[in-house]
Design a protein around this motif. Structure first.
Motif, PDB file in Angstrom:
ATOM      1  N   ARG A  92       2.318   1.773  -3.577  1.00 15.34           N
ATOM      2  CA  ARG A  92       1.211   2.478  -4.474  1.00 15.34           C
ATOM      3  C   ARG A  92       1.175   3.994  -4.006  1.00 15.34           C
ATOM      4  O   ARG A  92       1.022   4.658  -5.023  1.00 15.34           O
ATOM      5  N   THR A  93       0.866   4.172  -2.720  1.00  8.65           N
ATOM      6  CA  THR A  93       0.750   5.526  -2.392  1.00  8.65           C
ATOM      7  C   THR A  93       1.981   6.455  -2.829  1.00  8.65           C
ATOM      8  O   THR A  93       1.679   7.490  -3.494  1.00  8.65           O
ATOM      9  N   ARG A 152       1.825   7.020  -6.674  1.00 13.43           N
ATOM     10  CA  ARG A 152       0.757   8.122  -7.043  1.00 13.43           C
ATOM     11  C   ARG A 152       1.348   9.433  -6.570  1.00 13.43           C
ATOM     12  O   ARG A 152       0.982  10.339  -7.272  1.00 13.43           O
ATOM     13  N   GLU A 153       1.970   9.696  -5.451  1.00 16.16           N
ATOM     14  CA  GLU A 153       2.210  10.986  -4.782  1.00 16.16           C
ATOM     15  C   GLU A 153       3.573  11.532  -6.102  1.00 16.16           C
ATOM     16  O   GLU A 153       3.414  12.546  -6.247  1.00 16.16           O
ATOM     17  N   GLU A 192       0.789  -1.080  -0.101  1.00 21.79           N
ATOM     18  CA  GLU A 192      -0.123   0.004   0.019  1.00 21.79           C
ATOM     19  C   GLU A 192       0.938   1.278   0.043  1.00 21.79           C
ATOM     20  O   GLU A 192       0.487   2.278  -0.626  1.00 21.79           O
TER      21      GLU A 192
END
Length: 101
Positions: free
Chosen positions: A73-74, A77-78, A70
């Motif tokens: 993924r974060t 994306r950031e 997770e």
């Protein structure tokens, strides 16, 4: 990194290779998460083997692996927001691909 069907690229974007983007996101994570992801996803190590090597329980490795996925993924994306990866279901999602999910 090239794809066999599209002459290179990923996700329908010819010439796009996200390797450096993923590495940058991975390197932004704590070292323990980097190690767990490397051992589990790249080397294919069994969670029990990872636990023994890192001095953790298997349950802890399972939990940390989920948290690390997770976090990766974060972080991705950031660092690399696009219309396709800013929501709950993005390029790094583990969804089935069904838009109705």
């Amino acid at each position: 990194m090239t794809g066999p069907d599209d002459g290179g690229g990923v996700g329908g974007f010819p010439g796009y290779t996200p390797l450096q983007d993923v590495l940058t996101a991975l390197r932004s994570l704590p070292t323990a998460w980097q190690e767990i992801l490397w051992r589990a996803d790249v080397l294919g190590a069994d969670p029990g083997d990872i636990a023994a090597r890192m001095g953790l329980t298997r349950a802890a490795v399972d939990l940390l692996t989920g948290q690390a996925h997770e976090a990766l993924r974060t972080a991705y994306r950031e660092h690399y927001p696009t219309p396709n990866n800013t929501g709950q279901e993005g390029l790094c999602s583990r969804g089935s691909g069904d838009p109705d999910e």
